[in-house]
Design an enzyme around this catalytic site. Structure first.
Site, PDB file in Angstrom:
ATOM      1  N   GLU A 136      73.469  -1.457 -24.684  1.00 44.70           N
ATOM      2  CA  GLU A 136      74.643  -1.668 -25.531  1.00 44.70           C
ATOM      3  C   GLU A 136      75.800  -2.360 -24.807  1.00 44.70           C
ATOM      4  O   GLU A 136      76.876  -1.770 -24.613  1.00 44.70           O
ATOM      5  CB  GLU A 136      75.116  -0.334 -26.129  1.00 44.70           C
ATOM      6  CG  GLU A 136      74.047   0.361 -26.951  1.00 44.70           C
ATOM      7  CD  GLU A 136      74.575   1.558 -27.754  1.00 44.70           C
ATOM      8  OE1 GLU A 136      75.767   1.879 -27.634  1.00 44.70           O
ATOM      9  OE2 GLU A 136      73.787   2.152 -28.509  1.00 44.70           O
TER      10      GLU A 136
ATOM     11  N   GLU B  17      67.066   3.608 -29.483  1.00 45.40           N
ATOM     12  CA  GLU B  17      67.861   4.811 -29.755  1.00 45.40           C
ATOM     13  C   GLU B  17      68.051   4.976 -31.249  1.00 45.40           C
ATOM     14  O   GLU B  17      68.345   4.002 -31.950  1.00 45.40           O
ATOM     15  CB  GLU B  17      69.276   4.725 -29.150  1.00 45.40           C
ATOM     16  CG  GLU B  17      69.356   4.986 -27.675  1.00 45.40           C
ATOM     17  CD  GLU B  17      70.792   4.921 -27.150  1.00 45.40           C
ATOM     18  OE1 GLU B  17      71.736   5.250 -27.905  1.00 45.40           O
ATOM     19  OE2 GLU B  17      70.947   4.535 -25.985  1.00 45.40           O
TER      20      GLU B  17
END
Ligand code: FCB
Length: 509
Positions: free
Chosen positions: A208, A415
């Site tokens: 991320e 995720e």
């Protein structure tokens, strides 16, 4: 000095006793003749492809603890969490869930769940404390032992090189807004791959990078807590460059069979209405939320509209040097998607602009959206998780099918998961039907994407264990396995037992 101790619980029951009771009760309630048992023997209505990776994910700072052991030095998250006012209750990852000492027990838990893969992150300051120079053998040894334990249980490791824990030394030298950090990252990637490439075949460069750049240097709700829109954009470019340079370093050090990926938290951006101003707002958020990464990584260029939106903030011609885009767009083997909730936006509404500054990871008077900081964010429809994130699995199908269409790469959901207010029962068990519903709905969303032709190779539940949820400290529990923060005892929740059954059957109904 702020407290580093997670909140006390009084309803603790030791893990072994609890899980024995839980499983005894489960098997007693499902004799062979019940509908549940019959269903379990039948193939699932939504079967996933053979070889699909059934996983769970964690990150070093969120679980390892042992912050000052084995030669590890502080990362930006150590500094940040020890700064008063930065995290809920002043909580830190000093101890976290002590995975550093309990990894064997944790791998046994994974094996009991039947996980076929486990995604974790390497702590950069554990391996290369100052972010420069040779690797520290004690740090590498920890990950060698972890990988060996996983191998012994037939669990395929996926290592993320950077899940937000920049060595503080490198932040002191300027951090991600400075070009040198990208070069240091590639060096660290090479050291890690040389030492661990015989044991780990799937590597994720960055987790991320949007959060690293825009929460770390824009809104400041994440480490290092800086609030400069220009620095956030510089950080984004240097994270991209670090990714590209690391891909080159990994290819050089790893066997040709190794797979290299990046994990992006791409936003499923939806305009509130079809009005052209709202469409323009969505376009801007898509530019600085998504295409600022996918553009250079997959098309070798920053999108023109992003450059135009942010030209008053940075001199892109100076920032992006010759050759950078070729580095950043080096081919990768898998694209990792982290997905939690969709993003609904509109043009600025009178009196509502402040909501633009709330991004779901913590509120700040500073925007994490350079060039789009007047956009208003709206709550998507749907029930909320304990993070206040609306539950809407359609965004996951949308993103997976769009990524497949646009980039054609094999995909991993690296995720997905949810925090809820879990309640520990009198017998120590945790019944978490909302988490089960969340995971089931998102697995169905992955299955829809598979049916639509997307090549999705795996799903990693966030998270294996309750853990340190960044600025929220220990208050938000994402684990399939409950952790008692007094005793550090682990107790699989009902969702863990349910997920184990999904894995055993290879799908959902
Ligand atoms: C993601 C992070 C992960 C965890 C989840 C809830 O953005 O990658 O570490 O905090 O959110």
């Amino acid at each position: 000095m702020t407290s580093t101790v997670p909140p006390a619980r009084t309803d603790a029951v030791p893990a072994a006793r609890t899980s024995a009771r839980t499983s005894a009760r489960t098997s007693a309630s499902t004799p062979a003749s019940t509908p549940a048992a019959r269903t379990a023997a039948e193939p699932p209505a939504r079967a996933f492809p053979p070889g699909f990776r059934w996983g769970a994910a964690t990150a070093a700072y969120q679980i390892e603890g042992a912050a000052a052991e084995g030669g590890r030095t502080p990362s930006i998250w150590d500094t940040f969490s020890h700064t008063p006012g930065r995290t809920a209750g002043g909580q830190t990852g000093d101890v976290a869930v002590d995975h550093y000492h309990r990894f064997r027990e944790d791998v046994r838990l994974m094996a009991r769940l039947g996980l076929t893969s486990y995604r974790f992150s390497l702590s950069w300051p554990r391996i290369q404390p100052t972010g420069r120079g040779p690797a520290l053998e004690s740090g590498l040894d920890f990950y060698r032992a972890l990988a060996d334990e996983l191998a012994e249980h037939g669990i395929r490791p996926v290592a993320t090189l950077y899940h937000w824990d920049l060595p503080q030394h490198l932040e002191d030298a300027g951090g991600w807004p400075v070009r040198e950090s990208a070069e240091r990252f590639a060096e660290y990637a090479a050291l890690a791959a040389q030492a661990l490439g015989d044991r780990i075949d799937t590597w994720v460069t960055l987790n991320e990078p949007w959060c690293s750049a825009f929460l770390g240097y824009g809104s400041g709700v994440h480490a290092p807590g800086r609030t400069s829109p220009a620095d956030a954009l510089r950080a984004a470019h240097h994270l991209n460059l670090g990714h590209g340079l690391a891909v080159g370093a990994l290819r050089a050090a790893l066997p040709s069979t190794a797979e290299i990926a990046v994990s992006l938290n791409l936003h499923a951006v939806r305009p509130l209405t079809g009005h052209s101003d709202d469409l323009a707002a969505a376009r801007r958020i898509d530019a600085v939320g998504n295409r600022i990464f996918t553009g250079p990584m997959f098309a070798g260029a920053y999108p023109d509209d992003l450059l135009a939106d942010t030209t008053h903030l940075v001199d892109w011609a100076d920032l992006v040097r010759d050759g950078d885009l070729a580095e950043i767009s080096r081919p990768i083997d898998l694209l990792g998607l982290n997905y939690y909730t969709p993003t609904v936006v509109s043009a600025a509404r009178d009196g509502e602009a402040a909501t633009a500054r709330h991004d779901g990871h913590g509120a700040s008077p500073h925007s994490p959206w350079p060039g789009a900081d007047d956009v208003t964010f709206h709550r998507a429809p749907g029930e909320l998780t304990a993070m206040g994130w609306p539950i809407d699995p359609t965004g996951l199908t949308e993103l997976l099918t769009a990524l497949h269409r646009e980039h054609g790469l094999p995909l991993l959901v690296t995720e997905n998961g949810a925090a809820f207010e879990d309640v520990v029962g009198p017998d120590g068990s945790v019944d978490d039907p909302r988490r089960i519903a969340y995971i089931r709905a998102h697995l169905a969303a992955v299955h829809h994407a598979l049916e639509a032709g997307a090549d999705v190779r795996g799903y990693y539940l966030w998270s294996l264990l309750d853990n340190f949820e960044w600025a929220y400290g220990y208050a938000k529990r994402f684990g399939a396995v409950h952790v008692d923060y007094d005793t550090l005892a682990r107790t699989p929740k009902a969702s863990a037992h349910w997920y184990a059954e999904v894995i055993r059957r290879g799908g959902i109904d």
